[in-house]
Design an enzyme around this catalytic site. Structure first.
Site, PDB file in Angstrom:
ATOM      1  CB  CYS A   1      40.390  46.673  21.950  1.00  0.00           C
ATOM      2  SG  CYS A   1      40.297  47.238  20.340  1.00  0.00           S
TER       3      CYS A   1
ATOM      4  CB  CYS B   1      39.459  43.168  21.192  1.00  0.00           C
ATOM      5  SG  CYS B   1      38.992  43.680  19.674  1.00  0.00           S
TER       6      CYS B   1
ATOM      7  CG  ASP C   1      27.367  34.821  61.980  1.00  0.00           C
ATOM      8  OD1 ASP C   1      26.797  35.622  62.138  1.00  0.00           O
ATOM      9  OD2 ASP C   1      27.652  33.555  61.538  1.00  0.00           O
TER      10      ASP C   1
END
Length: 468
Positions: free
Chosen positions: A34, A38, A428
């Protein structure tokens, strides 16, 4: 890979969704594996085994839980972020390279021998490349069985199995049922050929609005369409083309894919997950960024901001080159001239070969930039890899070796095209303005030094600076 038993068991006992995809829980008394969240009763300690991959659990003789669907969990953020051999291999397997080119093709692409590749993957994941690809084929087959009306023989080959017998044996082994038993009577399935509807899981939180805003601002007409709730675009895939529609929901992203060849389902899903950064671990990212008082208010206000990536590194590289020194809106207009599309129909971004055939009139940009795009197309057509399976350092070096491509462009491609979570672009202008707005150094050198505190998630910090 060694997994700490106590930590894993606590995650299972608390059904902690954050650990889904990090490891898998196998129960010896039921022979079922699982995901950690679960909802079933927590198994006794003496009956529990933990595995780093679904393939490892299958290899040990466990079958997938049909209640929690462990194969539908988000991928491990470790394999999404790592730049080493294992991380690159996992991303290429997810894109279907083993199904198309076999293990020799995967090893060749990575530059290692098959034996060394098998040894590394087995040590980290408990299974070799064939077993990992087999687990993915089983998941693809289950999706097709449950969501389409394709015949089971068609599904077998579409999912990448070599024969119907191999398909039947694998599905029985992985899911504990015959393929026909997975097709529930009366379930809603699409009868439209090549159309698949599915849910893409992610680790919450997901700030979907920031993703859609970012993509909408940069959407290339004819290739993609975005509104406040949905993103739609055309894809070029290994066996054909596709159109995908992605709609974020509170617990998953609803995806509807129209494929010209259903063999492309696995790579299409992998690229959609990559585009929206769905395998990220937002808790880990936000914890690191919130430790900086300058970013803490942003994290508190908008938890789960992701890095919008791409479905095609080549396309992202062209976008980066076109976007040099012009506005985002101007770049959209220039890029739209490279796309030939029919009315009311989305078409994939042109391939490197198609771009090389375009006349000069299609490039509404300075001659030097046009030459850069053609040089880039020749490099990619000649073997420069810009996808998430690429060697990041080699890709950046290959880009900067081309005329007209500098550090900003190569970094932008590394972040959005190749998937580097730790890229930063201190020169930037938008980043510098964002830094100034937050009261941190905006001089490129000082800003770059300041950003060291955000490692290894500087790409996520970069997105937050742009948003500021």
């Amino acid at each position: 890979m060694e997994l700490d038993f106590e930590r894993c068991y606590r995650a299972v006992d608390s059904r902690d969704q954050r650990f889904d995809g990090w490891f898998y829980t196998a129960v010896t008394s039921t022979r079922i594996y699982c995901k950690p969240s679960c909802p079933a009763v927590t198994p006794k300690r003496q009956n529990v085994r933990f595995y780093p991959s679904a393939a490892a659990a299958q290899r040990a003789g466990f079958r997938a839980c049909r209640r929690c669907r462990p194969d539908a969990a988000p991928g491990s953020p470790e394999w999404d972020a790592r730049a080493d051999l294992v991380g690159r291999a996992m991303r290429l397997i997810g894109d279907g390279v083993v199904d198309r080119d076999g293990v020799p093709g995967l090893a060749s692409r990575l530059g290692y021998t098959e034996r060394h590749l098998h040894r590394m993957l087995t040590a980290e994941l408990g299974a070799g490349p064939l077993a990992l690809a087999r687990a993915q084929r089983a998941q693809t087959a289950r999706i097709l069985i449950e969501t389409t009306d394709l015949g089971l023989a068609e599904i077998a080959f579409a999912a990448g199995f070599g024969s119907v017998r191999q398909f039947n044996d694998t599905i029985r082994e992985v899911y504990g049922a015959a393929p026909s038993e997975l097709r529930k009577p009366g379930a809603r399935r699409t009868a439209e050929a090549g159309t698949v509807a599915l849910r893409l899981a992610y680790r919450p939180p997901l700030h979907a609005a920031s993703l859609l805003e970012f993509l909408a601002l940069r959407a290339v007409p004819g290739v993609e369409e975005v509104d406040t709730t949905t993103y739609q675009r055309a894809l070029r895939l290994p066996h054909g083309t596709a159109t995908v529609t992605l709609t974020p929901q509170p617990e998953y992203v609803a995806a509807r894919l129209r494929l010209t060849d259903v063999r492309d389902l696995a790579p299409a899903v992998a690229r959609c997950r990559r585009l929206l950064d769905l395998d990220a671990d937002p808790i880990a990212v936000d914890a690191t960024l919130a430790a900086d008082e300058a970013l803490e208010p942003s994290v508190a206000k908008e938890p789960g901001v992701r890095v919008p990536r791409s479905v095609d590194g080549w396309e992202m590289a062209v976008r980066a080159v076109v976007g040099q020194q012009i506005s985002v809106l101007a770049a959209r207009r220039v890029l739209s001239n490279l796309v030939t599309t029919a009315p009311d129909e989305l078409t994939p971004f042109p391939s490197p070969e198609q771009v090389l055939e375009l006349p000069d009139e299609a490039f509404r940009m300075p001659a030097a930039r046009r030459a850069t795009i053609r040089a880039l197309a020749e490099a990619v057509a000649g073997g420069l890899h810009l996808d998430p399976g690429a060697d990041r350092e080699a890709a950046v070096a290959g880009l900067t070796a081309l005329p007209g491509i500098g550090a900003w462009t190569a970094g932008y491609v590394a972040m959005r095209g190749i998937g580097d979570p730790d890229t930063f672009l201190p020169t930037d202008l938008g980043i510098r303005r964002g830094a100034e707005a937050l009261g941190i150094p905006d001089d490129p050198t000082a800003l770059d030094a300041y950003a060291a505190r955000w490692r290894p998630w500087r790409s996520y910090a970069l997105i937050r600076l742009w948003r500021s």
